[in-house]
Design a protein around this motif. Structure first.
Motif, PDB file in Angstrom:
ATOM      1  N   HIS A  74     -27.874   6.007  82.299  1.00  0.00           N
ATOM      2  CA  HIS A  74     -26.686   5.370  82.861  1.00  0.00           C
ATOM      3  C   HIS A  74     -25.819   6.359  83.641  1.00  0.00           C
ATOM      4  N   VAL A  75     -25.615   7.543  83.087  1.00  0.00           N
ATOM      5  CA  VAL A  75     -24.837   8.573  83.791  1.00  0.00           C
ATOM      6  C   VAL A  75     -25.833   9.628  84.280  1.00  0.00           C
ATOM      7  N   PHE A  76     -26.690   9.227  85.190  1.00  0.00           N
ATOM      8  CA  PHE A  76     -27.793  10.062  85.669  1.00  0.00           C
ATOM      9  C   PHE A  76     -27.332  11.323  86.381  1.00  0.00           C
ATOM     10  N   PHE A  77     -26.081  11.352  86.820  1.00  0.00           N
ATOM     11  CA  PHE A  77     -25.552  12.475  87.588  1.00  0.00           C
ATOM     12  C   PHE A  77     -24.759  13.457  86.738  1.00  0.00           C
ATOM     13  N   ALA A  78     -24.748  13.255  85.415  1.00  0.00           N
ATOM     14  CA  ALA A  78     -23.858  14.027  84.542  1.00  0.00           C
ATOM     15  C   ALA A  78     -24.034  15.534  84.698  1.00  0.00           C
ATOM     16  N   ASP A  79     -25.269  16.000  84.758  1.00  0.00           N
ATOM     17  CA  ASP A  79     -25.517  17.438  84.834  1.00  0.00           C
ATOM     18  C   ASP A  79     -25.477  17.981  86.253  1.00  0.00           C
ATOM     19  N   ASN A  80     -25.676  17.119  87.229  1.00  0.00           N
ATOM     20  CA  ASN A  80     -25.701  17.569  88.619  1.00  0.00           C
ATOM     21  C   ASN A  80     -25.349  16.399  89.547  1.00  0.00           C
ATOM     22  N   PRO A  81     -24.089  16.302  89.963  1.00  0.00           N
ATOM     23  CA  PRO A  81     -23.692  15.196  90.846  1.00  0.00           C
ATOM     24  C   PRO A  81     -24.125  15.399  92.298  1.00  0.00           C
ATOM     25  N   GLY A  82     -24.647  16.578  92.619  1.00  0.00           N
ATOM     26  CA  GLY A  82     -24.989  16.894  94.007  1.00  0.00           C
ATOM     27  C   GLY A  82     -25.899  15.883  94.682  1.00  0.00           C
ATOM     28  N   PRO A  83     -27.061  15.524  94.081  1.00  0.00           N
ATOM     29  CA  PRO A  83     -27.955  14.563  94.742  1.00  0.00           C
ATOM     30  C   PRO A  83     -27.307  13.202  95.001  1.00  0.00           C
ATOM     31  N   MET A  84     -26.492  12.721  94.055  1.00  0.00           N
ATOM     32  CA  MET A  84     -25.828  11.434  94.274  1.00  0.00           C
ATOM     33  C   MET A  84     -24.818  11.526  95.402  1.00  0.00           C
ATOM     34  N   LEU A  85     -24.020  12.585  95.415  1.00  0.00           N
ATOM     35  CA  LEU A  85     -23.041  12.745  96.490  1.00  0.00           C
ATOM     36  C   LEU A  85     -23.732  12.909  97.831  1.00  0.00           C
ATOM     37  N   HIS A  86     -24.853  13.599  97.827  1.00  0.00           N
ATOM     38  CA  HIS A  86     -25.631  13.735  99.069  1.00  0.00           C
ATOM     39  C   HIS A  86     -26.099  12.361  99.547  1.00  0.00           C
ATOM     40  N   ALA A  87     -26.514  11.508  98.614  1.00  0.00           N
ATOM     41  CA  ALA A  87     -26.964  10.160  98.977  1.00  0.00           C
ATOM     42  C   ALA A  87     -25.838   9.347  99.602  1.00  0.00           C
ATOM     43  N   ILE A  88     -24.626   9.514  99.076  1.00  0.00           N
ATOM     44  CA  ILE A  88     -23.476   8.792  99.630  1.00  0.00           C
ATOM     45  C   ILE A  88     -23.243   9.194 101.077  1.00  0.00           C
ATOM     46  N   PHE A  89     -23.233  10.501 101.335  1.00  0.00           N
ATOM     47  CA  PHE A  89     -22.939  10.959 102.691  1.00  0.00           C
ATOM     48  C   PHE A  89     -24.110  10.745 103.647  1.00  0.00           C
ATOM     49  N   THR A  90     -25.318  10.702 103.106  1.00  0.00           N
ATOM     50  CA  THR A  90     -26.462  10.337 103.939  1.00  0.00           C
ATOM     51  C   THR A  90     -26.334   8.891 104.399  1.00  0.00           C
ATOM     52  N   ALA A  91     -25.920   8.012 103.480  1.00  0.00           N
ATOM     53  CA  ALA A  91     -25.727   6.601 103.835  1.00  0.00           C
ATOM     54  C   ALA A  91     -24.579   6.434 104.819  1.00  0.00           C
ATOM     55  N   LEU A  92     -23.583   7.276 104.696  1.00  0.00           N
ATOM     56  CA  LEU A  92     -22.401   7.178 105.556  1.00  0.00           C
ATOM     57  C   LEU A  92     -22.641   7.771 106.942  1.00  0.00           C
ATOM     58  N   ASP A  93     -23.608   8.664 107.042  1.00  0.00           N
ATOM     59  CA  ASP A  93     -23.842   9.406 108.279  1.00  0.00           C
ATOM     60  C   ASP A  93     -23.941   8.482 109.492  1.00  0.00           C
ATOM     61  N   GLY A  94     -23.199   8.835 110.531  1.00  0.00           N
ATOM     62  CA  GLY A  94     -23.173   8.020 111.739  1.00  0.00           C
ATOM     63  C   GLY A  94     -22.008   7.047 111.765  1.00  0.00           C
ATOM     64  N   THR A  95     -21.381   6.814 110.589  1.00  0.00           N
ATOM     65  CA  THR A  95     -20.210   5.944 110.524  1.00  0.00           C
ATOM     66  C   THR A  95     -18.936   6.757 110.609  1.00  0.00           C
ATOM     67  N   VAL A  96     -18.891   7.859 109.846  1.00  0.00           N
ATOM     68  CA  VAL A  96     -17.760   8.779 109.869  1.00  0.00           C
ATOM     69  C   VAL A  96     -18.302  10.170 110.060  1.00  0.00           C
ATOM     70  N   LYS A  97     -17.791  10.892 110.995  1.00  0.00           N
ATOM     71  CA  LYS A  97     -18.193  12.275 111.192  1.00  0.00           C
ATOM     72  C   LYS A  97     -17.536  13.143 110.136  1.00  0.00           C
ATOM     73  N   HIS A  98     -18.341  13.990 109.514  1.00  0.00           N
ATOM     74  CA  HIS A  98     -17.794  14.827 108.474  1.00  0.00           C
ATOM     75  C   HIS A  98     -18.404  16.217 108.549  1.00  0.00           C
TER      76      HIS A  98
END
Length: 252
Positions: A228-252
């Motif tokens: 359920h809390v798959f990101f507990a030890d390392n949130p990096g991959p999940m956060l990367h997935a968020i910004f990958t999905a966002l890419d092209g919508t908001v420049k960051h």
């Protein structure tokens, strides 16, 4: 309107005017801002992490929890509105995802939309919750918290500490278990990203997949190894997935 002091309580980190994108994070049932500790280091340099501190937990433990989801999300809208001058993402995990959804929906209806709604381990809002524990007797409630790893063992093993947490946990679970979105789909014209663990015993994939109908644009569903809390030890991959999905919508 919230006072300056109240803003500081709800947003322990003051939104930076130099950040080009803000990531507002809402914790899971009974959770506090500590769950987001260390996340800033995984974000692009011009993205600011802005965790939301809800009453009844951590430094706000002495405050009474809010038990009405409409009231709580109205406050969240009031809280966030002054900081919507920059693009922002709303993120929430499990019950926090429910709050993020309802807050995004209200902001959207008032003409202010996030750049993205991102949720993890969160059922689609019109789906019946697969787990209901809010009204269980005390011993059964505590056992459910332990069995599904919804509360740290360090809390569960100290009765006096657990007693402090129980009212907030019950209030949060009650709001989550009784909330249901009943209006038409799709809801949003901005991106939605949904992350989930392939071994989640609380929110199975069949409760996640229906998120695909919530936006006019494609909803990104990303599966990770873990519970359920798959990101507990390392949130990096999940956060990367968020910004990958966002890419092209908001420049960051």
């Amino acid at each position: 309107m919230l006072s300056t002091l109240d803003h500081a309580k709800w947003l322990p980190i003051t939104p930076d005017t130099d950040a080009s994108l803000r990531l507002f994070c809402i914790p899971f049932a009974g959770g506090g801002v500590s769950m987001f500790r260390g996340w800033q280091e995984y974000l692009p340099h011009n993205v600011q992490l802005c965790p939301v501190a809800l009453p009844g937990r951590e430094k706000r433990m002495a405050e009474k929890s809010i038990t009405n989801i409409a009231e709580l999300t109205d406050i969240l809208c009031t809280l966030l509105t002054p900081y919507t001058d920059k693009p922002f993402i709303l993120f929430g995990h499990c019950f926090g995802g429910c709050l993020a959804f309802e807050t995004a929906r209200k902001l959207h209806s008032r003409g202010t939309s996030p750049a993205m709604l991102a949720v993890s381990g969160c059922r689609a809002p019109h789906i019946e919750p697969p787990l209901k524990i809010a009204d269980l007797p005390s011993d059964s409630f505590t056992e459910a918290l332990r069995r599904f790893k919804l509360t740290p063992e360090t809390v569960l093993d100290i009765p006096d500490l657990l007693a402090l947490f129980i009212p907030t946990l019950r209030a949060d679970f009650k709001m989550d278990e009784t909330y249901r979105y009943t209006e038409s789909l799709p809801v949003f014209d901005f991106p939605v990203a949904v992350m989930f663990g392939d071994e989640d015993a609380i929110i199975p994939q069949e409760c996640i997949t229906p998120w695909q109908g919530y936006a006019h644009t494609p909803v990104t569903l990303t599966q990770f190894n873990g519970g359920h809390v798959f990101f507990a030890d390392n949130p990096g991959p999940m956060l990367h997935a968020i910004f990958t999905a966002l890419d092209g919508t908001v420049k960051h």
